[in-house]
Design a protein around this motif. Structure first.
Motif, PDB file in Angstrom:
ATOM      1  N   ARG A  30       8.015  -7.828   1.511  1.00 57.42           N
ATOM      2  CA  ARG A  30       8.003  -9.256   1.227  1.00 57.42           C
ATOM      3  C   ARG A  30       6.570  -9.777   1.348  1.00 57.42           C
ATOM      4  NH1 ARG A  30      12.379 -11.033  -1.332  1.00 57.42           N
ATOM      5  NH2 ARG A  30      12.036 -13.116  -0.510  1.00 57.42           N
ATOM      6  N   GLY A  31       6.337 -11.020   0.883  1.00 58.28           N
ATOM      7  CA  GLY A  31       4.981 -11.536   0.807  1.00 58.28           C
ATOM      8  C   GLY A  31       4.227 -11.532   2.122  1.00 58.28           C
ATOM      9  N   SER A  32       4.820 -12.087   3.182  1.00 55.95           N
ATOM     10  CA  SER A  32       4.108 -12.151   4.457  1.00 55.95           C
ATOM     11  C   SER A  32       3.917 -10.769   5.071  1.00 55.95           C
ATOM     12  CB  SER A  32       4.845 -13.062   5.443  1.00 55.95           C
ATOM     13  OG  SER A  32       6.123 -12.539   5.774  1.00 55.95           O
ATOM     14  N   VAL A  33       4.821  -9.833   4.754  1.00 56.54           N
ATOM     15  CA  VAL A  33       4.674  -8.461   5.251  1.00 56.54           C
ATOM     16  C   VAL A  33       3.478  -7.788   4.577  1.00 56.54           C
ATOM     17  CG1 VAL A  33       5.781  -6.203   5.452  1.00 56.54           C
ATOM     18  CG2 VAL A  33       7.145  -8.290   5.736  1.00 56.54           C
ATOM     19  N   ILE A  34       3.368  -7.932   3.258  1.00 57.46           N
ATOM     20  CA  ILE A  34       2.229  -7.362   2.537  1.00 57.46           C
ATOM     21  C   ILE A  34       0.935  -8.001   3.015  1.00 57.46           C
ATOM     22  CG2 ILE A  34       1.160  -7.084   0.269  1.00 57.46           C
ATOM     23  CD1 ILE A  34       3.626  -5.318   0.807  1.00 57.46           C
ATOM     24  N   HIS A  35       0.953  -9.308   3.213  1.00 61.32           N
ATOM     25  CA  HIS A  35      -0.217 -10.003   3.767  1.00 61.32           C
ATOM     26  C   HIS A  35      -0.633  -9.359   5.086  1.00 61.32           C
ATOM     27  CE1 HIS A  35      -2.657 -13.650   4.851  1.00 61.32           C
ATOM     28  NE2 HIS A  35      -2.339 -13.225   6.072  1.00 61.32           N
ATOM     29  N   THR A  36       0.338  -9.099   5.965  1.00 64.54           N
ATOM     30  CA  THR A  36       0.051  -8.504   7.272  1.00 64.54           C
ATOM     31  C   THR A  36      -0.599  -7.138   7.122  1.00 64.54           C
ATOM     32  OG1 THR A  36       2.002  -9.631   8.161  1.00 64.54           O
ATOM     33  CG2 THR A  36       1.051  -7.873   9.496  1.00 64.54           C
ATOM     34  N   LEU A  37      -0.043  -6.294   6.268  1.00 71.08           N
ATOM     35  CA  LEU A  37      -0.570  -4.938   6.099  1.00 71.08           C
ATOM     36  C   LEU A  37      -1.975  -4.945   5.509  1.00 71.08           C
ATOM     37  CD1 LEU A  37       2.537  -2.958   4.767  1.00 71.08           C
ATOM     38  CD2 LEU A  37       1.667  -3.126   7.103  1.00 71.08           C
ATOM     39  N   GLU A  38      -2.170  -5.716   4.459  1.00 75.12           N
ATOM     40  CA  GLU A  38      -3.476  -5.729   3.803  1.00 75.12           C
ATOM     41  C   GLU A  38      -4.531  -6.349   4.718  1.00 75.12           C
ATOM     42  OE1 GLU A  38      -4.197  -4.141   1.268  1.00 75.12           O
ATOM     43  OE2 GLU A  38      -2.362  -3.890   0.078  1.00 75.12           O
ATOM     44  N   LEU A  39      -4.168  -7.397   5.448  1.00 69.48           N
ATOM     45  CA  LEU A  39      -5.092  -7.990   6.405  1.00 69.48           C
ATOM     46  C   LEU A  39      -5.445  -6.983   7.498  1.00 69.48           C
ATOM     47  CD1 LEU A  39      -6.628 -10.350   7.713  1.00 69.48           C
ATOM     48  CD2 LEU A  39      -4.453 -11.061   8.762  1.00 69.48           C
TER      49      LEU A  39
END
Length: 403
Positions: A30-39
Motif C-alpha cells: 500500500r502507499g504508506s508501506v511503500i513510502h516507509t520502505l523507500e524512505l
C-alpha cells in the motif's frame, strides 16, 4: 547550475549518523508501506542506521530484499469487526515492542500510519520510549467513534507531525491546529524506468490481451472512484471495442466488500466481464512489469495522500489521468497529465481516449521528466533527517533548560 544553499545545508546536516526506527502497519504494498520502505532505503544509503517494523500476518515479509534492517511484528488472525481488528493490531505492536525496544538505542521512533502511531503513543505513555514522530499521509472520514479517536490520538499525541502535501498540511492546521512540516515523496527510477524483460509471460498469466490496455493500481475502493471509472470505461469500449481495464491491488485493513459487490454488479450490467482484469495484489517484484503491460494509467481518485502509483506510472513511461484536485495539482501540470472531474465519467472517458493517441501520449510522457527529477527518495530522506535533527536539538535544549 548555481549552488542551492538550502540543499547544501540539508545535505551537510544529513551526514550526522542517526539510529532510526520506522513503523508501518503491513507488509502489503500500500502507499504508506511503500513510502516507509523507500524512505528507509534512502536513509540507509545516506549513512544512517534504519530498522523497519511491520505487522506481518503470514511471515512472508515485503517480498523484496532490503539494505536496511527489517523486524517483523507477529500478527495473528483477528476479528472481522474493524474496531476489534484495529484494537488487536495495536496491542500486537505494543506487546512485541514492549520487550524488544529495551535492547535498542533508537534516536527516532517514526510511525507512518494511525495504527502504529497509537501503539507508540501507548509505549510513550508507559515510559518505554521518549517520543514519537507521525507522518500523516491523509485524514480519513471514519464512521466509527473508536477509529475517530484512534486517528485523533495518533495526530494530537505525536511529538512531531510530518505530512506529504500542501493540502494535508492545510487540513492539519485547520482541523487540529498543528503545523506539520512537509516532506516530499519520491519514485524509485531504478525500478520503474530500467530496461525489463519482455512482459509477455506475465501478460498471459494475468490475462492481459487487449488493445489498448488501461491500468489502475489500488484495488476496488470508494476513494479510488472505481464505479465512475467503470462507467467511463464502458464509453471507451464503444470507440475501442478491444480495450481492457486492469484494476490491480486490493490489500487493505478495511472491508469494502459492499462497494466491491456494487462494482462487480456494475461490470455485469455494462457487459464488461471479458474486458476487466482483476489480478489482485501484484507481487512486488512484478509491479514494474505490470506498468509495462499498459498503454495508459487511469487514477481518478477522490482522496489521496499523494498517489505514489502516479509517479511509478510516469517513471514507467505511461501517460497518466488524474483528478483535477489536490494533491495531484500540486505536482502535475496540464502538460504532464490529463486532469478530469472525478464525478463525471464523460470527462474520464474522454481523457482515456485522448491518452492513447500517440502524439498526446508522447507529449505527456516527455513533459513529465521534470516531475521525476524533482521528486526523489534521496531528497525526501534528506528532508526527514533535517526535521529529525531539528526536533532532537529542540528536545535536548528544552531538557537542558529544565535541568
Amino acid at each position: 547550475m548555481p549552488p542551492n544553499p538550502m540543499l547544501e545545508r540539508l545535505e551537510r546536516t544529513s551526514e550526522i549518523p542517526m539510529q532510526i526506527a520506522l513503523f508501518t502497519y503491513s507488509t502489503k504494498p500500500r502507499g504508506s508501506v511503500i513510502h516507509t520502505l523507500e524512505l528507509a532505503e534512502a536513509l540507509q544509503h545516506l549513512g544512517h542506521t534504519v530498522c523497519v517494523y511491520a505487522l506481518d500476518k503470514d511471515g512472508s515479509g515485503f517480498g523484496r530484499s532490503l539494505t536496511c534492517a527489517y523486524q517483523p511484528v507477529p500478527a495473528s488472525a483477528a476479528p472481522a469487526a474493524i474496531d476489534q481488528l484495529i484494537q488487536q493490531r495495536i496491542q500486537e505492536f505494543v506487546t512485541f515492542l514492549d520487550g524488544h525496544l529495551a535492547n535498542c538505542q533508537y534516536e527516532i521512533f517514526h510511525a507512518q500510519d494511525c495504527l502504529s502511531a497509537n501503539a507508540l503513543a501507548i509505549l510513550r505513555q508507559q515510559g518505554k520510549i521518549p517520543h514519537f514522530v507521525r507522518t500523516v499521509h491523509h485524514i480519513e472520514d471514519y464512521q466509527s467513534i473508536y477509529l475517530q479517536q484512534c486517528q485523533q490520538r495518533s495526530i494530537e499525541d505525536a511529538d512531531l507531525c510530518l505530512c506529504v502535501s500542501d493540502y494535508w498540511q492545510q487540513q492539519l492546521a485547520q482541523q487540529y491546529h498543528i503545523h506539520a512540516p512537509r516532506v516530499v515523496n519520491g519514485v524509485n527510477r531504478d525500478r520503474f524506468a530500467a530496461p525489463l524483460p519482455d512482459p509477455q509471460p506475465l501478460r498471459q498469466q494475468w490475462g492481459i490481451t487487449g488493445t489498448p490496455v488501461f491500468l489502475t493500481v489500488g484495488g476496488i475502493e470508494p476513494r479510488k472512484n472505481t464505479l465512475q471509472m467503470l462507467n467511463a470505461f464502458a464509453q471507451v469500449r464503444q470507440t475501442l471495442p478491444h480495450a481492457q481495464l486492469v484494476i490491480a491491488g486490493g490489500a487493505t485493513l478495511f472491508d469494502y466488500q459492499t462497494y466491491r459487490e456494487q462494482c462487480l454488479q456494475r461490470i455485469k450490467e455494462l457487459e464488461l466481464e471479458q474486458a476487466i482484469v482483476l489480478p489482485g495484489v501484484i507481487p512486488d517484484a512484478d509491479l514494474p512489469s505490470l506498468y509495462r503491460c499498459a498503454d495508459s494509467f487511469v487514477f481518478p481518485s477522490v482522496k489521496e495522500g499523494w498517489g505514489l502509483v502516479v509517479l511509478e506510472a510516469l517513471a514507467s513511461g505511461l501517460p497518466v489521468i488524474v483528478s483535477q484536485q489536490a494533491p495531484f495539482t500540486e505536482f502535475l501540470t496540464p502538460e504532464q497529465a490529463l486532469f478530469v472531474d472525478p464525478s463525471n465519467p464523460d470527462t474520464i472517458a474522454q481523457a482515456m481516449l485522448q491518452s492513447v493517441q500517440p502524439q498526446v501520449a508522447q507529449a505527456l510522457v516527455q513533459n513529465s521528466h521534470t516531475v521525476l527529477e524533482t521528486y526523489s527518495w534521496k531528497t525526501s530522506a534528506t528532508m526527514h533527517i533535517n526535521h529529525y535533527q531539528g526536533f532532537t536539538h529542540a528536545r535536548n535544549a528544552l531538557q537542558n533548560s529544565m535541568a
